[in-house]
Enzyme design. Structure first.
Site, PDB file in Angstrom:
ATOM      1  N   GLN A 155       0.808  -1.218   0.000  1.00 47.54           N
ATOM      2  CA  GLN A 155       0.000   0.000   0.000  1.00 47.54           C
ATOM      3  C   GLN A 155       0.838   1.263   0.000  1.00 47.54           C
ATOM      4  O   GLN A 155       0.343   2.344  -0.347  1.00 47.54           O
ATOM      5  CB  GLN A 155      -0.926   0.016   1.214  1.00 47.54           C
ATOM      6  CG  GLN A 155      -0.212   0.253   2.542  1.00 47.54           C
ATOM      7  CD  GLN A 155      -1.135   0.203   3.728  1.00 47.54           C
ATOM      8  OE1 GLN A 155      -1.698  -0.840   4.036  1.00 47.54           O
ATOM      9  NE2 GLN A 155      -1.301   1.334   4.400  1.00 47.54           N
ATOM     10  N   CYS A 208      -5.121   0.787   3.650  1.00 50.30           N
ATOM     11  CA  CYS A 208      -5.241  -0.609   4.091  1.00 50.30           C
ATOM     12  C   CYS A 208      -6.674  -1.104   3.950  1.00 50.30           C
ATOM     13  O   CYS A 208      -6.921  -2.271   3.635  1.00 50.30           O
ATOM     14  CB  CYS A 208      -4.750  -0.763   5.517  1.00 50.30           C
ATOM     15  SG  CYS A 208      -5.549   0.327   6.715  1.00 50.30           S
ATOM     16  N   HIS A 268      -5.517  -0.347  11.879  1.00 49.19           N
ATOM     17  CA  HIS A 268      -5.041  -0.949  10.630  1.00 49.19           C
ATOM     18  C   HIS A 268      -6.004  -2.053  10.201  1.00 49.19           C
ATOM     19  O   HIS A 268      -6.461  -2.844  11.031  1.00 49.19           O
ATOM     20  CB  HIS A 268      -3.644  -1.527  10.841  1.00 49.19           C
ATOM     21  CG  HIS A 268      -3.014  -2.084   9.601  1.00 49.19           C
ATOM     22  ND1 HIS A 268      -2.855  -1.349   8.443  1.00 49.19           N
ATOM     23  CD2 HIS A 268      -2.501  -3.315   9.331  1.00 49.19           C
ATOM     24  CE1 HIS A 268      -2.259  -2.099   7.527  1.00 49.19           C
ATOM     25  NE2 HIS A 268      -2.044  -3.299   8.041  1.00 49.19           N
ATOM     26  N   ASN A 290      -1.534  -9.130   5.013  1.00 49.39           N
ATOM     27  CA  ASN A 290      -1.297  -7.704   5.203  1.00 49.39           C
ATOM     28  C   ASN A 290      -1.033  -7.044   3.853  1.00 49.39           C
ATOM     29  O   ASN A 290      -0.974  -7.719   2.814  1.00 49.39           O
ATOM     30  CB  ASN A 290      -0.124  -7.488   6.161  1.00 49.39           C
ATOM     31  CG  ASN A 290      -0.180  -6.153   6.872  1.00 49.39           C
ATOM     32  OD1 ASN A 290      -0.968  -5.270   6.531  1.00 49.39           O
ATOM     33  ND2 ASN A 290       0.664  -5.987   7.888  1.00 49.39           N
TER      34      ASN A 290
END
Length: 378
Positions: free
Chosen positions: A146, A152, A286, A306
């Site tokens: 990202q 995110c 997050h 992630n």
């Protein structure tokens, strides 16, 4: 020279992080400098001048000391020199994390709230598989990055939609996070994952990553021609019942799920391998995607995808401790998970709400009578 530095960096790093319990390394200034130069090459870092490079070197040394001391202890996880190794924990927090406010429906998300909620309660005793990894089942695209854009939420929404689309159609298609940044939120700032699900449904689809590539910034306008390229569709979204890891497990057995965690801690910043059992609260800052669960050396975990590239964690993934005895889950992961809904054929809603293919060991919801039931695990 760059290749040699990278090789030395990886060799020294592997020697210092290969064991969960070992003496704290005594490193010479030369060894640390070699590690730093190799790390710069590996992460394609550059600094504006020698003063900035020296500042980053001192921060790198401090992070390395923290990592070495942790890895010398008896822990279930190791730390490593991630892409954040030249950042203080404060810089990491201010650049890559943002406090996520509760969704507007926060106080009412206690039961399923999707387009077919009456049919989607768990109704009989359900036996769940001991573990599932949606990578092995072909529903997870490669790890993405990202960058400094706080997007995110877009990567989480896209990963969940990519997953359910593959489960329903058999096609794994990498989708456009940039479309969500430009056309949905119109910003790189804080946003909710479920809002992006709503946008994709409202727009009647989302474009591919190849056609509408990611730039790690808000482009100041929405490319409407690409927005109208509706390659993958969904039919709605739902919420996993709040603060119920057993229900979350049942949902993840069916599909990848979007969630939010507190990534505020220095150990999270420098996570390397193993089951993360370190301290964290539930001030979620997050968004991540849960793509499976399992058990490692007696510790239950969530498998997290992630969006920080492959040099963070286990090639971009994390094993986050599961079943910790706190209703919110580790780092608040169970507090408000959401997921996209996609029907293969609308007429199949009664028998199989997701229209999904059979998943080995996945729960069977085909005998629903509308009454919530009990979930058990193997």
């Amino acid at each position: 020279m760059a290749s040699l530095l990278t090789t030395l960096f990886l060799l020294i790093l592997s020697l210092s992080t290969s064991s969960f319990s070992s003496p704290v390394p005594i490193r010479s200034e030369y060894e640390v400098s070699i590690l730093f130069e190799g790390w710069i090459v590996k992460h394609k870092k550059s600094y504006k001048d020698s003063s900035e490079k020296e500042k980053r070197y001192e921060i790198f040394k401090d992070n390395l000391k923290y990592i070495d001391e942790h890895n010398a202890g008896n822990h279930t996880y190791t730390l490593t020199l991630t892409l954040f190794a030249d950042l203080t924990v404060e810089e990491y927090r201010s650049t890559y994390l943002r406090k996520l406010p509760p969704p507007p429906e926060y106080d009412t998300i206690n039961n399923y709230n999707d387009v077919n909620s009456d049919e989607y309660n768990f109704n009989d005793t359900i036996t769940l598989p001991n573990s599932i990894d949606w990578r092995d089942l072909g529903a997870v695209t490669p790890i993405k990055q990202q960058g400094a854009c706080f997007s995110c939420w877009a990567f989480t929404a896209v990963a969940a939609v990519e997953g359910i689309n593959q489960i329903v159609t058999g096609d794994l298609i990498s989708l456009s996070e940039q479309q969500l940044v430009d056309c949905d939120h119109k910003s790189c700032d804080v946003y909710h994952v479920y809002k992006s699900f709503e946008y994709i449904q409202r727009n009647s689809g989302i474009d591919t990553e190849e056609d509408y590539p990611y730039t790690a910034a808000y482009n100041q306008y929405c490319d409407t021609s690409k927005e109208n390229n509706k390659v993958v569709t969904i039919d709605g979204h739902g919420w996993v019942p709040r603060n119920k890891e057993n229900f979350l497990k049942a949902r993840v057995a069916l599909q990848p799920v979007g969630a939010s965690v507190e990534a505020y801690q220095r150990a999270f910043q420098n996570y390397g391998t193993g089951v993360f059992t370190g301290f964290c609260g539930r001030q979620q800052d997050h968004a991540v995607t849960i793509i499976g669960y399992g058990n490692e050396e007696g510790i239950d975990y969530w498998l997290i995808k992630n969006s920080w590239g492959t040099t963070w964690g286990e090639a971009g993934y994390m094993k986050l401790e599961r079943n910790i005895g706190d209703i919110y889950g580790k780092c608040g992961v169970a507090e408000w998970p959401s997921y996209p809904v996609k029907f293969k054929h609308m007429k199949q809603m009664k028998s199989n709400p997701l229209g999904a293919k059979e998943v080995p060991g996945a729960p069977d919801f085909s005998h629903s009578d509308g009454a919530a039931g009990k979930i058990t695990s193997k």
